[in-house]
Design a protein around this motif. Sequence first.
Motif, PDB file in Angstrom:
ATOM      1  N   UNK A 277       0.859  -1.188   0.000  1.00  0.00           N
ATOM      2  CA  UNK A 277       0.000   0.000   0.000  1.00  0.00           C
ATOM      3  C   UNK A 277       0.894   1.236   0.000  1.00  0.00           C
ATOM      4  N   UNK A 278       0.297   2.412   0.087  1.00  0.00           N
ATOM      5  CA  UNK A 278       1.037   3.638  -0.194  1.00  0.00           C
ATOM      6  C   UNK A 278       2.211   3.893   0.739  1.00  0.00           C
ATOM      7  N   UNK A 279       2.258   3.223   1.887  1.00  0.00           N
ATOM      8  CA  UNK A 279       3.356   3.438   2.829  1.00  0.00           C
ATOM      9  C   UNK A 279       4.644   2.741   2.408  1.00  0.00           C
ATOM     10  N   UNK A 280       4.585   1.872   1.396  1.00  0.00           N
ATOM     11  CA  UNK A 280       5.798   1.219   0.905  1.00  0.00           C
ATOM     12  C   UNK A 280       6.778   2.275   0.401  1.00  0.00           C
ATOM     13  N   UNK A 281       8.006   2.196   0.881  1.00  0.00           N
ATOM     14  CA  UNK A 281       9.007   3.170   0.492  1.00  0.00           C
ATOM     15  C   UNK A 281       8.922   4.479   1.255  1.00  0.00           C
ATOM     16  N   UNK A 282       8.105   4.520   2.296  1.00  0.00           N
ATOM     17  CA  UNK A 282       7.880   5.738   3.062  1.00  0.00           C
ATOM     18  C   UNK A 282       8.250   5.522   4.534  1.00  0.00           C
ATOM     19  N   UNK A 283       8.475   6.615   5.289  1.00  0.00           N
ATOM     20  CA  UNK A 283       8.785   6.482   6.716  1.00  0.00           C
ATOM     21  C   UNK A 283       7.557   6.065   7.525  1.00  0.00           C
ATOM     22  N   UNK A 284       7.776   5.652   8.749  1.00  0.00           N
ATOM     23  CA  UNK A 284       6.666   5.317   9.639  1.00  0.00           C
ATOM     24  C   UNK A 284       5.735   6.519   9.783  1.00  0.00           C
ATOM     25  N   UNK A 285       4.447   6.220   9.938  1.00  0.00           N
ATOM     26  CA  UNK A 285       3.475   7.299  10.084  1.00  0.00           C
ATOM     27  C   UNK A 285       2.089   6.852   9.709  1.00  0.00           C
ATOM     28  N   UNK A 286       1.204   7.825   9.463  1.00  0.00           N
ATOM     29  CA  UNK A 286      -0.192   7.562   9.139  1.00  0.00           C
ATOM     30  C   UNK A 286      -0.404   7.646   7.631  1.00  0.00           C
TER      31      UNK A 286
END
Length: 377
Positions: A277-286
């Motif tokens: 989902x969109x959090x792939x490749x992104x820092x921890x968070x909402x």
Amino acid sequence: MLIKNGLVFTEKCRFEPLTVITDSGVITDILPADAMVKYGGEVADASGCYVVPGFTDVHFHGCAGHDFCEASADALGCICRYEYSQGVTTLCPATMTLPDDDIIAILKTAVDHSSTSAGEESAKLLGIHLEGPFISYEKCGAQKKELIQPPSAEKLLEWQSAAEGLIKLVTIAPETEGAADCIHRLSGSMHFSLGHTACDYDAAIKAFAAGADHVTHIYNAMPPFTHREPSLIGAAYDTENVFAELICDGVHISPTAIRAAFALFGDDRIVLISDSMEAAGMPDGLYQLGGQQVTKKGSRALLSDGTLAGSVTTLADCVRTAVNMGIPLESAIKAATINPCRSIGADDNYGSLTVGKATHILLLDTKDLSLKAVYTK
């Protein structure tokens, strides 16, 4: 381009020292490594690398802070560029259970994207995977129950028209009213994947006999495989032409269950997916998935009630994880290249290093399988 000195993953799914020659986006020749070749074009030295087909992900929702369901040209472009940078050169992104108008907008965005030149360093969109809304209330996973609807062949035909034929895969719960009609009528024009379902063995067998040929993220969102009630998993095992998706992110499925799936189905039928989902490749968070808030922490993406909401991995990481779990490298590569392409009918031009097929080639370091280069020209 001439790619030399690498270990090439052949059509026979084994590695051999070969030379690959491409021209204008097509593989034109594959020769023994010691063959004398007169070549005046660009040369790539693949020493210390495996030369493998580009990866194909037939089930993921987003990455790099964007979701396919945004129905945004900019978002889809960003997704395709990020996936390319991770070695995924062809893809079939998945929708969620959403209102009809939203689904139509997503389909039209995909059509617009596929009809324009994606440019270099961008994954090619091969199709669309409808993961909703024709699923089970009981096994909806991270999808909104209130938006689930009964399967409708008429609606699927309408959506396929809007998608201009891009719908390649439809997740469906075979026990729901209307599912059998959809599979009977439309399995010749799109692939049906049994998933997000509470069906038993008999219902699954009937659906496969009717034309379904795929299972959505096996083990997840379905009854377990037991010695008295083999369920969908057992039915898929007993049906030779069925592909089984497997999320190999180290979170959704234990290493033992990963090895068991490969043992059950063989490496001809396993399709590795990221389900990212969109959090792939992104820092921890909402973040969000299907209109629901998701918290990414480390390797997990969770709804507020603790339900897993897709993954935050990449397909290349799934390949590496599978190998680390004891899956032979050849089997893992096969499950991320030719198998997904076969599962959606795209293997005529993608999924293997074959003369005449598209130049979708990766160089992976032989030591750690890290991505060294992507070639699509």
